[in-house]
Design a protein around this motif. Structure first.
Motif, PDB file in Angstrom:
ATOM      1  N   LYS A 235       0.824  -1.202   0.000  1.00 13.51           N
ATOM      2  CA  LYS A 235       0.000   0.000   0.000  1.00 13.51           C
ATOM      3  C   LYS A 235       0.867   1.264   0.000  1.00 13.51           C
ATOM      4  CE  LYS A 235      -3.818   0.641   2.269  1.00 13.51           C
ATOM      5  NZ  LYS A 235      -4.735   0.789   1.124  1.00 13.51           N
ATOM      6  N   GLU A 240      -2.820   5.830  -4.116  1.00 12.96           N
ATOM      7  CA  GLU A 240      -4.056   5.082  -4.353  1.00 12.96           C
ATOM      8  C   GLU A 240      -5.224   5.977  -4.761  1.00 12.96           C
ATOM      9  OE1 GLU A 240      -2.987   1.167  -1.641  1.00 12.96           O
ATOM     10  OE2 GLU A 240      -4.403   2.623  -0.841  1.00 12.96           O
ATOM     11  N   ASP A 241      -4.954   7.266  -4.950  1.00 14.03           N
ATOM     12  CA  ASP A 241      -5.909   8.131  -5.627  1.00 14.03           C
ATOM     13  C   ASP A 241      -5.630   8.187  -7.134  1.00 14.03           C
ATOM     14  OD1 ASP A 241      -7.635   8.828  -3.647  1.00 14.03           O
ATOM     15  OD2 ASP A 241      -6.688  10.730  -3.149  1.00 14.03           O
ATOM     16  N   TRP A 245      -5.774   2.900 -10.185  1.00 16.17           N
ATOM     17  CA  TRP A 245      -5.754   1.999  -9.025  1.00 16.17           C
ATOM     18  C   TRP A 245      -7.021   1.147  -8.986  1.00 16.17           C
ATOM     19  CZ3 TRP A 245      -8.320   2.642  -3.927  1.00 16.17           C
ATOM     20  CH2 TRP A 245      -7.879   1.698  -2.988  1.00 16.17           C
ATOM     21  N   HIS A 343     -15.146   1.706  -6.645  1.00 20.74           N
ATOM     22  CA  HIS A 343     -15.143   3.039  -6.029  1.00 20.74           C
ATOM     23  C   HIS A 343     -16.527   3.410  -5.507  1.00 20.74           C
ATOM     24  CE1 HIS A 343     -11.222   4.647  -8.065  1.00 20.74           C
ATOM     25  NE2 HIS A 343     -11.043   3.576  -7.329  1.00 20.74           N
ATOM     26  N   ARG A 367      -9.059   8.958   7.257  1.00 20.63           N
ATOM     27  CA  ARG A 367      -8.478   9.436   5.998  1.00 20.63           C
ATOM     28  C   ARG A 367      -8.706  10.940   5.813  1.00 20.63           C
ATOM     29  NH1 ARG A 367      -4.358   8.920   2.889  1.00 20.63           N
ATOM     30  NH2 ARG A 367      -4.238  10.818   4.127  1.00 20.63           N
ATOM     31  N   ARG A 392      -7.123   4.935   1.531  1.00 18.59           N
ATOM     32  CA  ARG A 392      -6.295   5.190   0.357  1.00 18.59           C
ATOM     33  C   ARG A 392      -4.969   5.812   0.791  1.00 18.59           C
ATOM     34  NH1 ARG A 392     -10.059   7.118  -4.708  1.00 18.59           N
ATOM     35  NH2 ARG A 392     -11.957   5.992  -4.131  1.00 18.59           N
ATOM     36  N   ARG A 394      -1.522   7.559   0.252  1.00 15.50           N
ATOM     37  CA  ARG A 394      -1.052   8.511  -0.762  1.00 15.50           C
ATOM     38  C   ARG A 394       0.456   8.443  -0.983  1.00 15.50           C
ATOM     39  NH1 ARG A 394      -4.244  12.721  -1.881  1.00 15.50           N
ATOM     40  NH2 ARG A 394      -3.032  12.581  -3.815  1.00 15.50           N
TER      41      ARG A 394
END
Length: 547
Positions: A235, A240-241, A245, A343, A367, A392, A394
């Motif tokens: 991860k 992950e934005d 992804w 999503h 988050r 997510r 980053r």
């Protein structure tokens, strides 16, 4: 000088700044040598916690963290931490004491063959039998710990050897070494397989969590447009934005990401380690799996890649990026549908107001508050799956979880080490009540070190993950429930601040206040795991199957 002093000077030559541990009488010459050195001795309340801290130091810096224990029970308390570092590929050096080896008068009192005990749990373990060998032993131990694949090493310093006088000992310089470049023929074979593919997909694993590899993978993805997913310990390697992804392989099967994997005809595995369980089953004739790593694949019943490109990962990815061009016949339309559905499902329950809190709301609020470089340190429990799937990441190494040994009790010590490595960043320890109580005594260490650290304690008064598995297997709810102390009072008794939100709306403001106030804070938050089975075992497989 004494051998103990030479030992410490050799550690200084390796760049050691801190040692975590619990000394015993067999270590006293070593401790005295530390007192006159540049190395800081950080005394913990349990050797296991010291080992977790040392391993996390190594994980974040690439330089072996150092843990100290005495003989017998002190050394045996390092065993879990040794396995944690070894399975998780974290560079760590353990130093233990021992009775005099030439002559002692205590029979078998506290006597354990620690070197033999550490053999299956380390890359290198030795007893120091001569002061003259100390520089070579320490140089070799650090080299083994830090070279790929990193892991745990151990040296035993007996009491009489530590007191010996040594003359004319020469410290060995740390050497410059480069990892081998990948084989040209293997690169060509991998590039041809990717070019011929119709539905290639990229998987990012733990060994890709290196600074150069992160940059190389971003360039690879941005140039070629190949969708990617991560393992739990991968991860954050790629933001992950990122629009490509596809998710995290948090669940074993049946998730949206598994639908994309099933549709792929080439899987490019970058930095994967079978310790994490490959999130797919090999299927002969249906897909080609390309293994890109520092070392060759460890073949398993569910992992036997057809193409292996062995060598420095970043260099391999850079070479592939140069060799490849986007292909008109690549078709990612199904992957796009999977991503859109995934999503959309991620948003379910993000605003759920129930209390005790829904896991998705807890993750979403976390988050929303944490900065991109903020570090989450997760213990092992049910919440780990929710955070791995829904949070997510980053940046690299901003979600520290253990999906190798997957031990309870590591969350708080790993957060302590992370805060020492990154004093300017926000660090959040996330623990269940089960895991927290396995190393709760380190709250005193946090306060003594004056760390700015927040502990999010997710309380369900049970071993929640095993309870979920018990229900999944159709067994009655039995044997998983326990009692807990008043965690707010517990925190304050140690000199920390305790908080207990009474509603979902109170959690985020409480988290903000705790970080803004500085010091050590514990948030006792009730969590509702009643949706575990419905969402993870029923809803997600059904929704993903419909894509």
């Amino acid at each position: 000088m004494k051998a103990a002093q030479l030992f410490v000077k050799a550690l200084e030559a390796e760049g050691v700044h801190s040692i975590f541990g619990v000394p015993g009488e067999e270590n006293l010459d070593f401790v005295e040598a530390l007192r006159d050195s540049s190395i800081r001795l950080i005394v913990t309340r349990h050797e296991q916690a010291a080992g977790f801290m040392a391993a996390t130091w190594g994980r974040l810096t690439g330089e072996a963290g150092v843990a100290l224990a005495t003989l017998g029970p002190g050394a045996t308390n390092l065993v879990t931490a040794a396995a944690y570092a070894q399975l998780g590929a974290m560079p760590m050096m353990m130093i233990t004491g021992q009775k005099p080896i030439r002559e002692h008068k205590q029979g078998l009192f506290q006597l354990v063959d620690v070197v033999d005990m550490m053999q299956p749990l380390t890359k290198y373990t030795r007893q120091i039998v001569s002061a003259q060998t100390i520089p070579a032993r320490i140089r070799e131990a650090f080299r083994r710990a830090e070279e790929e694949r990193p892991g745990a090493v151990h040296l035993e310093l007996p009491e009489d050897i530590a007191r010996d006088t040594v003359e004319d000992a020469v410290l060995l310089p740390t050497e410059y070494a480069r990892r081998p470049a990948p084989d040209d023929a293997a690169l060509v074979q991998a590039a041809e397989a990717i070019t011929r593919a119709r539905h290639p997909i990229l998987m990012v694993g733990a060994a890709a969590n290196r600074q150069r590899t992160t940059v190389a993978l971003r360039d690879f993805i941005d140039k070629l447009g190949i969708p990617f997913f991560t393992t739990q310990m991968g991860k954050g390697v790629i933001d992950e934005d990122h629009p490509l992804w596809l998710g995290n392989a948090a669940l074993s099967d049946g998730d949206f990401v598994h639908r994309a994997i099933d549709a792929a005809d080439v899987i490019i595995n970058v930095g994967h380690d079978v310790v994490e369980k490959p999130p797919f089953f090999m299927r002969k004739g249906r897909r080609t799996v390309i293994h890109i790593n520092f070392s060759s694949a460890e073949v398993d019943a569910v992992y036997f890649p057809q193409i292996e490109v062995v060598g420095d990962i970043a260099h391999t990815v850079e070479r592939l990026t140069d060799a490849l061009q986007p292909q008109e016949h690549w078709n990612f339309k199904y992957f796009d549908r999977v991503r859109d559905a995934f999503h959309k499902q991620l948003e379910d329950h993000a605003c759920d107001n129930r209390f005790p809190m829904h896991p998705v709301r807890v993750v979403d609020d976390t988050r929303r508050f944490m900065p991109d470089d903020g570090v989450l340190c997760l213990d092992n429990g049910m919440y780990k799956l929710w955070y791995a799937r829904y949070y997510r990441a980053r940046q690299p190494n901003t979600v520290l979880l253990d999906n190798a040994l997957a031990t309870m009790g590591a969350g708080l010590p790993s957060a302590m080490a992370a805060k020492m490595v990154y004093p300017e960043r926000k660090v959040l320890a996330i623990c269940g009540d089960g895991g927290f109580m396995m190393n709760a005594q380190e709250l005193e260490t946090c306060v003594r070190l004056k760390l700015d650290l927040v502990i999010l304690l997710l309380r369900d008064d049970a071993y929640g993950m095993i309870r979920w598995k018990q229900a999944e297997m159709g067994y009655a709810d039995y044997g998983m429930v326990f009692g807990n102390p008043d965690f707010v009072a517990f925190a304050e008794a140690h000199g920390a601040r305790g908080h207990r939100p009474g509603s979902a709306e109170e959690f985020l403001p409480t988290l903000e206040r705790a970080f803004n106030a500085g010091g050590v804070h514990l948030i006792d938050l009730m969590i509702d795991y009643s949706d575990n089975h419905r969402i993870l075992n029923e809803e997600i497989p059904q929704l993903s199957a419909a894509v």
